[in-house]
Structure formats: structure tokens, C-alpha cells
Design a protein around this motif. Sequence first.
Motif, PDB file in Angstrom:
ATOM      1  N   LYS A 135      13.444 -20.092 -14.487  1.00 17.64           N
ATOM      2  CA  LYS A 135      12.581 -21.342 -14.332  1.00 17.64           C
ATOM      3  C   LYS A 135      11.688 -21.266 -12.719  1.00 17.64           C
ATOM      4  O   LYS A 135      12.043 -21.853 -11.603  1.00 17.64           O
ATOM      5  N   GLU A 136      12.194 -19.654 -12.001  1.00 20.02           N
ATOM      6  CA  GLU A 136      12.158 -19.587 -10.749  1.00 20.02           C
ATOM      7  C   GLU A 136      10.324 -19.456 -10.387  1.00 20.02           C
ATOM      8  O   GLU A 136       9.622 -19.085 -11.378  1.00 20.02           O
TER       9      GLU A 136
ATOM     10  N   ASN B 255      10.645 -16.891  -5.237  1.00 21.47           N
ATOM     11  CA  ASN B 255      10.946 -15.176  -4.796  1.00 21.47           C
ATOM     12  C   ASN B 255      10.044 -13.840  -4.688  1.00 21.47           C
ATOM     13  O   ASN B 255       8.746 -14.464  -5.108  1.00 21.47           O
ATOM     14  N   LEU B 256      10.523 -13.118  -4.764  1.00 23.93           N
ATOM     15  CA  LEU B 256       8.821 -12.272  -4.925  1.00 23.93           C
ATOM     16  C   LEU B 256       9.026 -10.748  -5.456  1.00 23.93           C
ATOM     17  O   LEU B 256      10.215 -10.383  -5.726  1.00 23.93           O
ATOM     18  N   ILE B 257       8.071 -10.440  -5.606  1.00 19.41           N
ATOM     19  CA  ILE B 257       8.607  -8.829  -6.835  1.00 19.41           C
ATOM     20  C   ILE B 257       6.904  -7.435  -6.171  1.00 19.41           C
ATOM     21  O   ILE B 257       6.470  -8.203  -5.748  1.00 19.41           O
ATOM     22  N   PHE B 258       7.649  -7.238  -6.271  1.00 26.19           N
ATOM     23  CA  PHE B 258       7.613  -5.141  -6.398  1.00 26.19           C
ATOM     24  C   PHE B 258       7.609  -3.994  -6.672  1.00 26.19           C
ATOM     25  O   PHE B 258       8.545  -4.389  -7.416  1.00 26.19           O
ATOM     26  N   THR B 259       6.608  -3.653  -7.233  1.00 23.51           N
ATOM     27  CA  THR B 259       6.525  -2.762  -8.462  1.00 23.51           C
ATOM     28  C   THR B 259       5.981  -1.602  -7.355  1.00 23.51           C
ATOM     29  O   THR B 259       6.161  -0.362  -8.275  1.00 23.51           O
ATOM     30  N   SER B 260       6.483  -1.706  -6.584  1.00 27.49           N
ATOM     31  CA  SER B 260       5.527   0.419  -5.771  1.00 27.49           C
ATOM     32  C   SER B 260       6.289   0.031  -3.987  1.00 27.49           C
ATOM     33  O   SER B 260       6.263  -1.011  -3.814  1.00 27.49           O
ATOM     34  N   GLN B 261       6.078   1.366  -3.732  1.00 25.80           N
ATOM     35  CA  GLN B 261       6.942   1.506  -2.828  1.00 25.80           C
ATOM     36  C   GLN B 261       5.305   1.108  -1.493  1.00 25.80           C
ATOM     37  O   GLN B 261       5.676   0.747  -0.428  1.00 25.80           O
ATOM     38  N   ASN B 262       4.679   1.427  -1.985  1.00 25.57           N
ATOM     39  CA  ASN B 262       3.112   1.062  -1.076  1.00 25.57           C
ATOM     40  C   ASN B 262       3.121  -0.188  -1.325  1.00 25.57           C
ATOM     41  O   ASN B 262       2.714  -0.674   0.263  1.00 25.57           O
ATOM     42  N   ALA B 263       3.394  -1.503  -1.583  1.00 28.30           N
ATOM     43  CA  ALA B 263       2.695  -2.298  -1.883  1.00 28.30           C
ATOM     44  C   ALA B 263       4.263  -2.751  -0.692  1.00 28.30           C
ATOM     45  O   ALA B 263       3.957  -3.584   0.314  1.00 28.30           O
ATOM     46  N   VAL B 264       5.385  -2.254  -0.636  1.00 28.92           N
ATOM     47  CA  VAL B 264       6.256  -2.410   0.032  1.00 28.92           C
ATOM     48  C   VAL B 264       6.187  -2.008   1.751  1.00 28.92           C
ATOM     49  O   VAL B 264       6.210  -3.253   3.077  1.00 28.92           O
ATOM     50  N   GLN B 265       5.407  -0.805   1.543  1.00 32.30           N
ATOM     51  CA  GLN B 265       5.679  -0.413   3.254  1.00 32.30           C
ATOM     52  C   GLN B 265       4.304  -1.128   3.488  1.00 32.30           C
ATOM     53  O   GLN B 265       3.853  -1.783   4.995  1.00 32.30           O
ATOM     54  N   SER B 266       3.352  -2.241   2.853  1.00 25.20           N
ATOM     55  CA  SER B 266       1.872  -2.670   3.322  1.00 25.20           C
ATOM     56  C   SER B 266       2.323  -3.988   4.069  1.00 25.20           C
ATOM     57  O   SER B 266       3.044  -4.813   5.204  1.00 25.20           O
ATOM     58  N   VAL B 267       3.927  -5.042   3.397  1.00 30.04           N
ATOM     59  CA  VAL B 267       3.898  -5.391   3.721  1.00 30.04           C
ATOM     60  C   VAL B 267       5.101  -5.850   4.966  1.00 30.04           C
ATOM     61  O   VAL B 267       5.221  -6.607   6.169  1.00 30.04           O
ATOM     62  N   LEU B 268       5.390  -4.430   5.020  1.00 31.34           N
ATOM     63  CA  LEU B 268       6.191  -4.463   5.829  1.00 31.34           C
ATOM     64  C   LEU B 268       5.344  -4.267   7.421  1.00 31.34           C
ATOM     65  O   LEU B 268       6.174  -3.946   8.444  1.00 31.34           O
ATOM     66  N   GLN B 269       4.039  -3.829   7.462  1.00 32.96           N
ATOM     67  CA  GLN B 269       3.358  -3.974   8.229  1.00 32.96           C
ATOM     68  C   GLN B 269       3.083  -5.172   8.569  1.00 32.96           C
ATOM     69  O   GLN B 269       2.620  -5.439   9.911  1.00 32.96           O
ATOM     70  N   HIS B 270       2.970  -6.560   7.669  1.00 35.49           N
ATOM     71  CA  HIS B 270       2.827  -7.916   8.170  1.00 35.49           C
ATOM     72  C   HIS B 270       2.968  -8.327   9.269  1.00 35.49           C
ATOM     73  O   HIS B 270       4.824  -8.193   9.304  1.00 35.49           O
ATOM     74  N   PRO B 271       3.086  -8.907  10.809  1.00 36.99           N
ATOM     75  CA  PRO B 271       3.799  -9.680  11.532  1.00 36.99           C
ATOM     76  C   PRO B 271       4.309 -10.766  10.911  1.00 36.99           C
ATOM     77  O   PRO B 271       6.020 -10.558  12.076  1.00 36.99           O
ATOM     78  N   LYS B 272       4.092 -11.164  10.203  1.00 42.14           N
ATOM     79  CA  LYS B 272       5.482 -12.361   9.669  1.00 42.14           C
ATOM     80  C   LYS B 272       6.791 -11.717   8.600  1.00 42.14           C
ATOM     81  O   LYS B 272       6.909 -12.634   7.904  1.00 42.14           O
ATOM     82  N   CYS B 273       6.100 -10.295   8.555  1.00 43.57           N
ATOM     83  CA  CYS B 273       7.509 -10.204   7.743  1.00 43.57           C
ATOM     84  C   CYS B 273       8.495 -10.535   7.384  1.00 43.57           C
ATOM     85  O   CYS B 273       9.272 -10.319   6.144  1.00 43.57           O
TER      86      CYS B 273
END
Length: 223
Positions: free
Chosen positions: A113-114, A49-67
Motif C-alpha cells: 500500500k506504500e 519510501n526509498l529503494i536502493f539495489t546497489s552501493q553505486n546508487a547510494v554513493q550517488s545520492v549521498l553526494q546530492h546537496p538535498k541528501c
Amino acid sequence: MTKQINILSTKKLLPNQKQELLDANIHLIEEDFIETNIKNFELSKVNDNLIFTSQNAVQSVLQHPKCNELKSKNVFSVGMKTKDLLTENGFNVIAYTGYAADLAEIISLIYGKESYTFFSGNLRRDVLPNTLKENEITFNEIEVYETNITSKKIKEKIDGILFFSPSGVESYFKLNTIKEEMCFCIGETTAEALENKKVKNIIIADKPSVENVIDEVTEYYKN
């Protein structure tokens, strides 16, 4: 003649957000008191499972080639805008809250439990990781962006200040003080940062969004 109201925003606003203040005859001064930069990071050892607490983190992950490899995983997020950004980009958000403390509680009570991977910034608050640790929940953390303090000395006389994050508060206080100014905050954690500086005049937006902060400003100065 009515006195002109001067408002400082501690981040640059979008044209439609500015317009609302102009329409209310409020003079806006705006400066970016923090800046965020995407970091290079490895997408290895990502949990179920993934946790994001900000739009900045999302924007950064979206730019990763393995997103795209992450989109099969369930996501937990903080903030409506963060959730919307994730959903628009094909992520499956199964729980979201307005505040990290609430999200940590939901995860601990219902999904304990996750296992989780938390995508964070360098100035992230401790509340979420600490709660997961206390409840012995399996998680790791990948730092995907950094926030830098970009303080400015404000020389104009201002009536009110808009704050959008605890780091924005820290940045403002590096070169400025608050006396009588009314402070409009996006949420409780930002307001807490001001209270720690002994600031009394604080109004918190009904919902944690820039638009709601601006609504509070126009409502307050209407009278």
C-alpha cells in the motif's frame, strides 16, 4: 613443481582481498570490465519510501546537496554492503535482501500500500520495477548513476574468472570467450548471465560479497 593458478578478476580488488589470493599461491590478473559514473539528477517527486539495489546508487545520492532531506524516509535495499552504507550514513533501512526479486516480493506482500522511489543505474535489471508494476504498487524511478562497459582482451592463459555483475559478464564476452575456465560468481543473477552464454563451470558464493567469492576461489584451488 605445482602448476601456477592464474585467476582473472573482472574488477580491481582491495589490498586485503588480493592478499588472500596471494597467500593461497594464486596469481591474480585484475581489470575493471565496467566503470560507473555518478549522474546529475533532480531530487523532485520523491515518494514516502526509498529503494536502493546497489552501493553505486547510494554513493550517488549521498553526494546530492538535498541528501539529508531523504533521511526521514524508510529505505528498502538489496545487499548487505548497500544496507551497511545506508545505515552508516543515517538512513533507516527497514528491510533488505540478497536479491532484487526477493525484495520485490517482500514489498508486494507486506508493504504493497506504500509508495516508493527507486534510485537506479542505466543498466538495472527489470525484475524489481516489473514486479511493482504487476502488483500495481505506486513507484517512480530516478536514474542516479551509469555503468559503462570497458572491455579488455585477455591474452594470458587463465584458470578461473571472478564475476561480480551481469554487466561484467557482458563486458567480458565482448572481446573474450570461456572454454574450460571455472567461473566464480557473486550471486545468482550474475551466474544466470553466464548460463545464458552456455557456460557450464560456475560456482556461486554462499553470500553475495566479494570476500565470499574469494573464499570460494581459495577453497576450490586448495585441492
